[in-house]
Design an enzyme around this catalytic site. Sequence first.
Site, PDB file in Angstrom:
ATOM      1  N   ASP A   1       4.641   7.198  -8.419  1.00  0.00           N
ATOM      2  CA  ASP A   1       4.594   7.280  -9.878  1.00  0.00           C
ATOM      3  C   ASP A   1       5.401   6.144 -10.520  1.00  0.00           C
ATOM      4  O   ASP A   1       5.132   4.980 -10.251  1.00  0.00           O
ATOM      5  CB  ASP A   1       5.070   8.675 -10.299  1.00  0.00           C
ATOM      6  CG  ASP A   1       4.895   8.957 -11.777  1.00  0.00           C
ATOM      7  OD1 ASP A   1       3.749   9.208 -12.199  1.00  0.00           O
ATOM      8  OD2 ASP A   1       5.900   8.917 -12.507  1.00  0.00           O
TER       9      ASP A   1
ATOM     10  N   HIS B   1      -1.315  14.994  -8.261  1.00  0.00           N
ATOM     11  CA  HIS B   1      -0.381  13.885  -8.388  1.00  0.00           C
ATOM     12  C   HIS B   1       0.868  14.046  -7.524  1.00  0.00           C
ATOM     13  O   HIS B   1       1.387  13.065  -6.995  1.00  0.00           O
ATOM     14  CB  HIS B   1       0.019  13.754  -9.863  1.00  0.00           C
ATOM     15  CG  HIS B   1       0.940  12.629 -10.165  1.00  0.00           C
ATOM     16  ND1 HIS B   1       0.638  11.305  -9.885  1.00  0.00           N
ATOM     17  CD2 HIS B   1       2.176  12.608 -10.741  1.00  0.00           C
ATOM     18  CE1 HIS B   1       1.630  10.527 -10.266  1.00  0.00           C
ATOM     19  NE2 HIS B   1       2.579  11.296 -10.796  1.00  0.00           N
TER      20      HIS B   1
END
Length: 300
Positions: free
Chosen positions: A110, A278
């Site tokens: 991320d 994610h």
Amino acid sequence: MSADPLFPGFTTGFHSCLDGVDIAYVAGGNGPPLLLLHGYPQTRAMWSELAGTLAQSFTVIAADLRGYGASSKPEPNQDGAPYSFRDMAADMLSLMSALGHQRFHLTAHDRGARVGHRLALDAPERLISLCLLDIIPTTDVWANMDAEMSLAYWHWPLLAQSPGFASSLITPDPDGFFEHCLQSWGKAKLTDFDPESLEAYRAAWRDPAMIIATCADYRSGAFADLDHDRQDEQKTIQCPLLVLYGARGVLAQKFDVGALWRRRASGPVQCEAIDGGHFFVDTAPTETLAALRDFLHAPP
């Protein structure tokens, strides 16, 4: 130095960078150096289930980015400075130099992965290999901010608003806000996350200074970082690159993730989907670890 209960056998320390920012980290193991970086809204705790195994073959350093976790949270200005990916990459270069590691492997998720991309462009000679987890290049995110992408990446334009606006919305109920992020982006339930790691995330994101700093991170991402990436459009990642992404996440549904990164790399590129959304490092640690170990032990 002291012990971190999430990283048994590791030592905990702080490194002071030249601009006065202190970077919190844990270090342990033996072998080639491997730096692990987290993303939003997490801390180095996201690596706690993988670090011990990786430390059997590598000297593992897991750090909190500036503005996150136990690292310093300098007051941001109107433009989001000093929270650019270039600032954060400089922090990590300084940390690794101080620990005696001139070249190292870097694995990051991320926002940390965007720091890794910037580091690979600014200091390519420092990286042995790079693994980027669940991102596409920043310029590609903004260029594809259509209705579908805006609904999935709603936090990008929200957190980039004028200082104080987004943080005022988050501060009254940080658990509600960030737990929604974990569940919706991660295609997961809170019970899918390690309880001790989840408590470490909660302790960190309840700090108003972290909320303000991480909003500045995204504000910088919309301005300074986007400018830096546009200026370096012709630069490529030179070291071996592994890209992992969530098989059920928005990137897998909308993009050819591997193709986007092959355009940005002059070295060999591997790309693999990991089951989950994610936050697959948290929710699928065994599968993630297997992919990382295969790559790190024999990067192409």
